[in-house]
Design an enzyme around this catalytic site. Sequence first.
Site, short mmCIF file in Angstrom:
data_model
loop_
_atom_site.label_atom_id
_atom_site.label_comp_id
_atom_site.label_asym_id
_atom_site.label_seq_id
_atom_site.Cartn_x
_atom_site.Cartn_y
_atom_site.Cartn_z
N LYS A 1 -7.23 1.15 -3.17
CA LYS A 1 -6.82 0.56 -1.89
C LYS A 1 -7.07 1.54 -0.73
O LYS A 1 -7.61 1.16 0.32
CB LYS A 1 -5.33 0.18 -1.97
CG LYS A 1 -4.75 -0.38 -0.69
CD LYS A 1 -5.35 -1.72 -0.32
CE LYS A 1 -5.03 -2.11 1.09
NZ LYS A 1 -4.05 -3.10 1.28
N GLY B 1 -8.30 -2.15 14.96
CA GLY B 1 -6.84 -2.04 14.88
C GLY B 1 -6.31 -2.77 13.67
O GLY B 1 -7.00 -2.91 12.66
N CYS C 1 -3.41 -2.08 8.87
CA CYS C 1 -3.78 -1.24 7.71
C CYS C 1 -4.60 -0.01 8.05
O CYS C 1 -4.28 1.09 7.59
CB CYS C 1 -4.57 -2.08 6.72
SG CYS C 1 -3.60 -3.37 5.98
N ARG D 1 -0.29 -5.32 16.06
CA ARG D 1 -0.17 -3.98 15.48
C ARG D 1 -1.46 -3.18 15.68
O ARG D 1 -2.54 -3.62 15.32
CB ARG D 1 0.20 -4.07 14.00
CG ARG D 1 1.67 -4.40 13.84
CD ARG D 1 2.04 -4.56 12.41
NE ARG D 1 1.46 -5.77 11.83
CZ ARG D 1 1.61 -6.14 10.57
NH1 ARG D 1 2.30 -5.39 9.75
NH2 ARG D 1 1.07 -7.25 10.13
N THR E 1 0.87 -1.19 0.00
CA THR E 1 0.00 0.00 0.00
C THR E 1 0.90 1.23 0.00
O THR E 1 1.65 1.46 0.95
CB THR E 1 -0.91 -0.01 1.24
OG1 THR E 1 -1.63 -1.23 1.24
CG2 THR E 1 -1.88 1.16 1.23
C1 UDX Z 1 -8.23 -5.08 6.86
C2 UDX Z 1 -9.14 -5.10 5.62
O1 UDX Z 1 -10.32 -5.84 5.90
C3 UDX Z 1 -8.39 -5.68 4.43
O2 UDX Z 1 -9.19 -5.63 3.26
C4 UDX Z 1 -7.10 -4.89 4.21
O3 UDX Z 1 -6.35 -5.42 3.14
C5 UDX Z 1 -6.26 -4.89 5.47
O4 UDX Z 1 -7.04 -4.37 6.57
P1 UDX Z 1 -7.44 -6.83 8.71
O5 UDX Z 1 -6.52 -5.77 9.22
O6 UDX Z 1 -6.94 -8.22 8.64
O7 UDX Z 1 -7.95 -6.43 7.24
O8 UDX Z 1 -8.70 -6.82 9.70
P2 UDX Z 1 -10.29 -6.78 9.61
O9 UDX Z 1 -10.82 -8.14 9.74
O10 UDX Z 1 -10.78 -5.96 8.48
O11 UDX Z 1 -10.60 -6.03 11.00
C6 UDX Z 1 -10.01 -4.75 11.29
C7 UDX Z 1 -10.43 -4.29 12.67
O12 UDX Z 1 -11.79 -3.90 12.67
C8 UDX Z 1 -10.28 -5.36 13.75
O13 UDX Z 1 -9.77 -4.79 14.93
C9 UDX Z 1 -11.71 -5.84 13.92
O14 UDX Z 1 -11.93 -6.47 15.15
C10 UDX Z 1 -12.47 -4.52 13.77
N1 UDX Z 1 -13.89 -4.67 13.42
C11 UDX Z 1 -14.26 -5.36 12.31
C12 UDX Z 1 -14.86 -4.07 14.23
O15 UDX Z 1 -14.52 -3.41 15.24
N2 UDX Z 1 -16.18 -4.22 13.91
C13 UDX Z 1 -16.58 -4.92 12.82
O16 UDX Z 1 -17.80 -5.03 12.58
C14 UDX Z 1 -15.58 -5.50 11.98
#
Ligand code: UDX
Length: 458
Positions: free
Chosen positions: A215, A270, A273, A341, A130
């Site tokens: 992205k 968190g 990304c 992270r 990214t």
């Molecule tokens: C994210 C994006 O989904 C992905 O497309 C991108 O490439 C990288 O960032 P990821 O960091 O693995 O992926 O986590 P994700 O499952 O999206 O969750 C991110 C955060 O949001 C987590 O802390 C999760 O617990 C929180 N979350 C998610 C909420 O607080 N509420 C929700 O309803 C969904």
Amino acid sequence: MKIVVIGTGYVGLVHAAVCSEFGYEVHGYDTDAGKVADFSSGRAELIEKHVNEPGLSSIIRETLGKYLFFTSDLEPVVEGADAIFLCLPTPPKLDGSTDLGIYKKSARHLAELLSGRKDKRRVTVINKSTVPIGTARMLEGILTQDGAENLGVCSNPEFLAEGTAVAQARVPDRVVVGCDHPEDFNILGRVYAQFRNHVRIKYIETTPETAEGIKYIANTMLLTYISFWNGVGAKLGEKIPNLDIDALRVGVTADDRISTWGSMVSNGAGGSCFGKDIRSLIYQMRGLGLDTKMLESSYEVNEHQKVYLIDRAINEAGFNFNNSSVAVLGLAFKQNTSDMRDASSIEVIEALLSKGVKKVKAYDPLANEAAKAVFTPANNVLFEKIEFLDSPKAAIEDTDALFISSDCDEFRGISATIEAKARPPYLVIDGRRMIPDYRELLEKGYSYLAVGSTALLP
Ligand code: UDX
């Protein structure tokens, strides 16, 4: 098809492994010789030390030495390559901008090798990290500065979420390819042959700038959506006793246009990304003279969300943290990962300790070891007060309150452990609404304070 993947971190390793499943010759390059040795061993425990994604080590074991190779010497593998993917770390700087130091260094090294290659056929260099909008064009300038010929530069961002990366890489929802020249669209079309004309996968060919922008807009939109629920839905539920946030969520997301994902209110999102990308996009937009109020609000709501439950515990439940012991369950940024992270638990534990908590008893099913590296007294002397336990039961024992900071499934049944190990009016602070039977806890005299609901006191 010969593919080189530069950088075998989370993105690069998954990409290399899945491309090797398609029968291409794939070379994963990394400057870290120890990592290269671990991946080349094919042993699950050595691979998972670096990247622990379901299904990943078994692909590597299957294709290693046949289609998949690892090296810390780039020169020989660049010769004859059709596609070279850059999957490099692009960490944030303190001001929120993206640090392209490693990226540029690696590009200069590649430029040297490409200018000396004997095989002069087309090579496409593709960025998967990214990076700020405009980076692919800058990369082209670096790669051609030593006279390399017949190369094209593309942007092909990845959208994988942790825990489901292999499944998503095998069948992505979309493949975004941003190139300037038909030859490069063709090479990427061959790499992703099975995804073109797929009934469910959107295959998008566009400009490098658009691909880079997709992205950032995707990630900041997802965080903004979470912040909307946390900043509006949850806040209403916390003020109006009869407003049921769970029913509200079901009612609102019954509309096909409104996503269920992201509507789970929480003590902050968190991961590697969201925070990084929104800050980078704010920085980029400011550089363009654009207003960034909307993104700043999304970011601030999310940051506030990480710690505000501690103030609610003081103000609404009258809890005094000074000299108390608090259990914290869930240290990673979400369930099924050891990734610390930008995990909310970091801010939670810092805030608890700054309120005079004498002991934090922490537990995560996967992240205890990773958390120990974050919570070292070298980072903050108060971290000496953290004890890591190997079960929720051991963490809850001898504490005055519990903070649930991530959505691990095993916490859904935690009320039995609370009843066994803690005496009322023990305070449960639920940052993820993980306890479905909280009313039973209340009836037994426990106090319950959750994101999205008013404080429930005995
Ligand atoms: C994210 C994006 O989904 C992905 O497309 C991108 O490439 C990288 O960032 P990821 O960091 O693995 O992926 O986590 P994700 O499952 O999206 O969750 C991110 C955060 O949001 C987590 O802390 C999760 O617990 C929180 N979350 C998610 C909420 O607080 N509420 C929700 O309803 C969904």
